[in-house]
Write a protein that holds these residues in place. Structure first.
Motif, mmCIF file in Angstrom:
data_model
loop_
_atom_site.group_PDB
_atom_site.id
_atom_site.type_symbol
_atom_site.label_atom_id
_atom_site.label_comp_id
_atom_site.label_asym_id
_atom_site.label_seq_id
_atom_site.Cartn_x
_atom_site.Cartn_y
_atom_site.Cartn_z
ATOM 1 N N THR A 48 0.839 -1.188 0.000
ATOM 2 C CA THR A 48 0.000 0.000 0.000
ATOM 3 C C THR A 48 0.884 1.251 0.000
ATOM 4 O OG1 THR A 48 -0.034 0.126 2.407
ATOM 5 C CG2 THR A 48 -1.781 -1.195 1.349
ATOM 6 N N GLU A 49 0.270 2.395 -0.274
ATOM 7 C CA GLU A 49 1.003 3.668 -0.216
ATOM 8 C C GLU A 49 1.553 3.891 1.193
ATOM 9 O OE1 GLU A 49 0.315 8.480 -0.436
ATOM 10 O OE2 GLU A 49 -1.241 7.165 -1.246
ATOM 11 N N ALA A 50 0.769 3.579 2.199
ATOM 12 C CA ALA A 50 1.219 3.756 3.587
ATOM 13 C C ALA A 50 2.457 2.908 3.875
ATOM 14 C CB ALA A 50 0.091 3.415 4.558
ATOM 15 N N ASN A 51 2.446 1.647 3.425
ATOM 16 C CA ASN A 51 3.611 0.784 3.633
ATOM 17 C C ASN A 51 4.801 1.253 2.809
ATOM 18 O OD1 ASN A 51 2.726 -0.975 5.607
ATOM 19 N ND2 ASN A 51 1.782 -2.368 4.154
ATOM 20 N N ALA A 52 4.562 1.811 1.629
ATOM 21 C CA ALA A 52 5.655 2.355 0.815
ATOM 22 C C ALA A 52 6.311 3.536 1.541
ATOM 23 C CB ALA A 52 5.136 2.789 -0.553
ATOM 24 N N ARG A 53 5.497 4.356 2.200
ATOM 25 C CA ARG A 53 6.049 5.482 2.966
ATOM 26 C C ARG A 53 6.851 4.988 4.173
ATOM 27 N NH1 ARG A 53 4.316 10.276 1.102
ATOM 28 N NH2 ARG A 53 2.517 10.247 -0.295
ATOM 29 N N VAL A 54 6.383 3.933 4.824
ATOM 30 C CA VAL A 54 7.133 3.339 5.937
ATOM 31 C C VAL A 54 8.465 2.797 5.416
ATOM 32 C CG1 VAL A 54 7.185 1.416 7.597
ATOM 33 C CG2 VAL A 54 5.112 2.810 7.341
ATOM 34 N N LEU A 55 8.432 2.107 4.276
ATOM 35 C CA LEU A 55 9.667 1.579 3.687
ATOM 36 C C LEU A 55 10.651 2.709 3.403
ATOM 37 C CD1 LEU A 55 11.440 -0.648 2.500
ATOM 38 C CD2 LEU A 55 10.138 -0.426 0.364
ATOM 39 N N MET A 56 10.166 3.819 2.840
ATOM 40 C CA MET A 56 11.045 4.952 2.537
ATOM 41 C C MET A 56 11.694 5.484 3.813
ATOM 42 S SD MET A 56 12.204 6.976 0.160
ATOM 43 C CE MET A 56 11.086 7.214 -1.181
#
Length: 75
Positions: A48-56
């Motif tokens: 998800t976008e939220a998980n992509a932001r956490v990954l970043m």
């Protein structure tokens, strides 16, 4: 080569090893994937976008930790 769909559900932790590797602890849904004719076999990672932001954010933190361990050159 086995081909999979990997869906990241949640990032739990990140760390660096002494060998220069980043290790991420995740909850993920992994399912086999049939290869598509004419296309090189590849596994897919989706999140998800939220998980992509956490990954970043985790990547930035781990890279900063690597940079902090490098020897500083002195002039």
């Amino acid at each position: 080569m086995k081909i999979h769909n990997v869906e990241i559900q949640k990032f739990k932790a990140a760390s660096n090893t002494i060998n220069g590797l980043m290790v991420f602890k995740v909850d993920a849904l992994v399912t086999p994937k049939a290869p598509v004719d004419g296309i090189e076999p590849s596994s897919l990672i989706s999140m998800t976008e939220a998980n992509a932001r956490v990954l970043m954010a985790l990547l930035k933190a781990q890279l900063a930790e690597f940079d902090g361990k490098k020897a500083k050159s002195r002039f």
